[in-house]
Design an enzyme around this catalytic site. Sequence first.
Site, mmCIF file in Angstrom:
data_model
loop_
_atom_site.group_PDB
_atom_site.id
_atom_site.type_symbol
_atom_site.label_atom_id
_atom_site.label_comp_id
_atom_site.label_asym_id
_atom_site.label_seq_id
_atom_site.Cartn_x
_atom_site.Cartn_y
_atom_site.Cartn_z
ATOM 1 N N GLY A 113 0.816 -1.214 0.000
ATOM 2 C CA GLY A 113 0.000 0.000 0.000
ATOM 3 C C GLY A 113 0.846 1.258 0.000
ATOM 4 O O GLY A 113 2.082 1.214 -0.105
ATOM 5 N N ASP A 133 2.830 11.824 15.059
ATOM 6 C CA ASP A 133 2.454 13.030 15.810
ATOM 7 C C ASP A 133 3.693 13.685 16.426
ATOM 8 O O ASP A 133 3.817 14.911 16.470
ATOM 9 C CB ASP A 133 1.431 12.678 16.904
ATOM 10 C CG ASP A 133 0.182 12.050 16.303
ATOM 11 O OD1 ASP A 133 -0.290 12.564 15.282
ATOM 12 O OD2 ASP A 133 -0.309 11.036 16.840
ATOM 13 N N ARG A 184 -8.227 7.315 5.178
ATOM 14 C CA ARG A 184 -9.335 8.288 5.171
ATOM 15 C C ARG A 184 -9.477 8.994 3.838
ATOM 16 O O ARG A 184 -8.500 9.181 3.123
ATOM 17 C CB ARG A 184 -9.060 9.369 6.219
ATOM 18 C CG ARG A 184 -9.378 8.963 7.603
ATOM 19 C CD ARG A 184 -9.383 10.183 8.505
ATOM 20 N NE ARG A 184 -8.072 10.770 8.701
ATOM 21 C CZ ARG A 184 -7.877 12.001 9.151
ATOM 22 N NH1 ARG A 184 -8.907 12.778 9.414
ATOM 23 N NH2 ARG A 184 -6.654 12.465 9.324
ATOM 24 N N HIS A 228 -4.304 9.115 19.037
ATOM 25 C CA HIS A 228 -3.919 9.500 17.675
ATOM 26 C C HIS A 228 -5.152 9.897 16.867
ATOM 27 O O HIS A 228 -5.465 9.286 15.866
ATOM 28 C CB HIS A 228 -3.158 8.340 17.002
ATOM 29 C CG HIS A 228 -2.876 8.607 15.556
ATOM 30 N ND1 HIS A 228 -2.001 9.584 15.142
ATOM 31 C CD2 HIS A 228 -3.372 8.069 14.414
ATOM 32 C CE1 HIS A 228 -1.970 9.624 13.826
ATOM 33 N NE2 HIS A 228 -2.803 8.718 13.349
ATOM 34 N N ARG A 264 -11.181 9.370 11.417
ATOM 35 C CA ARG A 264 -10.521 8.063 11.581
ATOM 36 C C ARG A 264 -11.523 7.041 12.104
ATOM 37 O O ARG A 264 -11.440 5.865 11.795
ATOM 38 C CB ARG A 264 -9.318 8.202 12.517
ATOM 39 C CG ARG A 264 -8.190 9.040 11.924
ATOM 40 C CD ARG A 264 -7.047 9.213 12.909
ATOM 41 N NE ARG A 264 -5.942 9.990 12.390
ATOM 42 C CZ ARG A 264 -5.813 11.307 12.480
ATOM 43 N NH1 ARG A 264 -6.757 12.021 13.074
ATOM 44 N NH2 ARG A 264 -4.756 11.930 11.990
HETATM 45 P P1 NAI Z 1 -3.556 1.887 1.225
HETATM 46 O O1 NAI Z 1 -4.959 1.613 0.827
HETATM 47 O O2 NAI Z 1 -2.661 2.587 0.269
HETATM 48 O O3 NAI Z 1 -2.834 0.519 1.634
HETATM 49 C C1 NAI Z 1 -3.429 -0.430 2.456
HETATM 50 C C2 NAI Z 1 -2.923 -1.791 2.003
HETATM 51 O O4 NAI Z 1 -3.457 -2.752 2.904
HETATM 52 C C3 NAI Z 1 -3.367 -2.176 0.577
HETATM 53 O O5 NAI Z 1 -2.248 -2.595 -0.177
HETATM 54 C C4 NAI Z 1 -4.353 -3.321 0.807
HETATM 55 O O6 NAI Z 1 -4.348 -4.289 -0.238
HETATM 56 C C5 NAI Z 1 -3.802 -3.894 2.115
HETATM 57 N N1 NAI Z 1 -4.765 -4.734 2.836
HETATM 58 C C6 NAI Z 1 -6.095 -4.543 3.025
HETATM 59 N N2 NAI Z 1 -6.609 -5.563 3.716
HETATM 60 C C7 NAI Z 1 -5.594 -6.420 3.985
HETATM 61 C C8 NAI Z 1 -5.488 -7.668 4.665
HETATM 62 N N3 NAI Z 1 -6.549 -8.233 5.221
HETATM 63 N N4 NAI Z 1 -4.272 -8.258 4.725
HETATM 64 C C9 NAI Z 1 -3.189 -7.686 4.176
HETATM 65 N N5 NAI Z 1 -3.229 -6.512 3.518
HETATM 66 C C10 NAI Z 1 -4.417 -5.889 3.423
HETATM 67 O O7 NAI Z 1 -3.615 2.691 2.637
HETATM 68 P P2 NAI Z 1 -2.437 3.487 3.368
HETATM 69 O O8 NAI Z 1 -2.461 4.901 2.949
HETATM 70 O O9 NAI Z 1 -1.188 2.704 3.260
HETATM 71 O O10 NAI Z 1 -2.979 3.467 4.894
HETATM 72 C C11 NAI Z 1 -3.062 2.265 5.634
HETATM 73 C C12 NAI Z 1 -3.650 2.521 7.023
HETATM 74 O O11 NAI Z 1 -2.777 3.342 7.816
HETATM 75 C C13 NAI Z 1 -4.999 3.257 6.994
HETATM 76 O O12 NAI Z 1 -5.876 2.662 7.918
HETATM 77 C C14 NAI Z 1 -4.637 4.667 7.447
HETATM 78 O O13 NAI Z 1 -5.714 5.329 8.046
HETATM 79 C C15 NAI Z 1 -3.535 4.371 8.452
HETATM 80 N N6 NAI Z 1 -2.679 5.513 8.784
HETATM 81 C C16 NAI Z 1 -2.171 5.601 10.051
HETATM 82 C C17 NAI Z 1 -1.374 6.631 10.463
HETATM 83 C C18 NAI Z 1 -0.830 6.672 11.851
HETATM 84 O O14 NAI Z 1 -0.233 7.684 12.221
HETATM 85 N N7 NAI Z 1 -0.963 5.639 12.658
HETATM 86 C C19 NAI Z 1 -1.035 7.730 9.541
HETATM 87 C C20 NAI Z 1 -1.547 7.536 8.213
HETATM 88 C C21 NAI Z 1 -2.360 6.467 7.863
#
Ligand code: NAI
Length: 348
Positions: free
Chosen positions: A36, A184, A116, A211, A122
């Site tokens: 992702g 953060d 999001r 967060h 979130r």
């Molecule tokens: P994205 O959609 O680009 O990537 C998510 C990946 O997870 C995709 O490749 C998808 O195929 C994969 N995926 C979905 N279900 C799966 C499963 N059951 N098993 C394995 N892989 C699976 O999303 P992105 O931008 O990478 O964000 C991912 C998460 O991180 C989101 O929930 C986002 O809100 C969160 N996030 C957290 C932050 C933090 O500070 N903790 C900051 C930014 C995003």
Amino acid sequence: KVKAKATAEPKYKVKAKPKESKPPASFKVCVCGGCGGIGQPLAMLMAMDRNVGELCIYDLNISPMPPAGVAQDLVHLERKCTVKGYIGEVGQPPVKFMEEALTGCNLVLIPAGLPRKPGQTRDDLFKVNADIAKGIVEACAKYCPEAVLAMIVNPVNSIVPAMAELYKKKGLDPMKIIGVTTLDVVRANKFVGEETGKNPNFISVPVIGGHAGTTILPLFSQDKAGKLLPAEKVPDMDKHVQDAGTDVVNAKNGKGSATLSMAYAGARFGSAILSGLSGRKRTECAYCASTVTDIPYFAQKVVLGPKGIEKVLPLGELNEHETKRLAEVKEQLKGEVETGLKYAEANS
Ligand code: NAI
């Protein structure tokens, strides 16, 4: 007259031999959701960590990039670690590949889940992302129950309590489930650097609470440079850190949330965990089970050691603004933790 011979003092001092530095460790790390927006750059940064010996990229067959492709790409970096891709099928228990990817893992980084879109909070992501996280966490419980699980998937405030309680119910250590809030801290350091002209590399603002929105509480008063902020600026700076994620969501205009800065922050946290596991302790902020306040899950400074979180540190001294904000944090966080606890109750 015979000149006295100069004494044979060396012009330079012979440096003491440096202490033998510990050789790097060789840990196995898996990135679940490794194809992702966050997963790919995070996997790259982890492949560059000297303590990583084996890197696994796990993702589903619906991902726009096959895990084997990401792995084949990363395997050419001039680093010692091996990289392999593992694919799971949507709707199928991903047993075979997950078993191979997770068995023997020391650290599992979990950015798998939906990001999001503008206008979404979130919290809107909870049900779908909690189900995704549950599948992965249950596989970890089975194949690598000793590993540290770094949860990046949102909403961290509710998903971490849900998964930690599921771990507890299985008789496993809930402190292995850690919410990644490093972004953060990274943002707070950067913004204080911009405001004070100091190098953000040497700034370390603890960010406590949670967060999401008001639950994000930067303690500027606990950093040398942060302390220099004029009191009237602090509420704006505080809000700037709280809203930074939404600023990225809006700027990306429906195409996702923070990925590159998150990968940077996730790798900083992942590397700190591996450093701790190797015996070099590190302190970072993280969201986990906690008794520092009356909210059972909270972000605060933790010491990372050979087993993961070794110690949860007290909040330290808060100024008047921070004390007022702490009350707001707790008010908001209480309900979000509750959402996670209810999910664990209904789904175990
Ligand atoms: P994205 O959609 O680009 O990537 C998510 C990946 O997870 C995709 O490749 C998808 O195929 C994969 N995926 C979905 N279900 C799966 C499963 N059951 N098993 C394995 N892989 C699976 O999303 P992105 O931008 O990478 O964000 C991912 C998460 O991180 C989101 O929930 C986002 O809100 C969160 N996030 C957290 C932050 C933090 O500070 N903790 C900051 C930014 C995003």
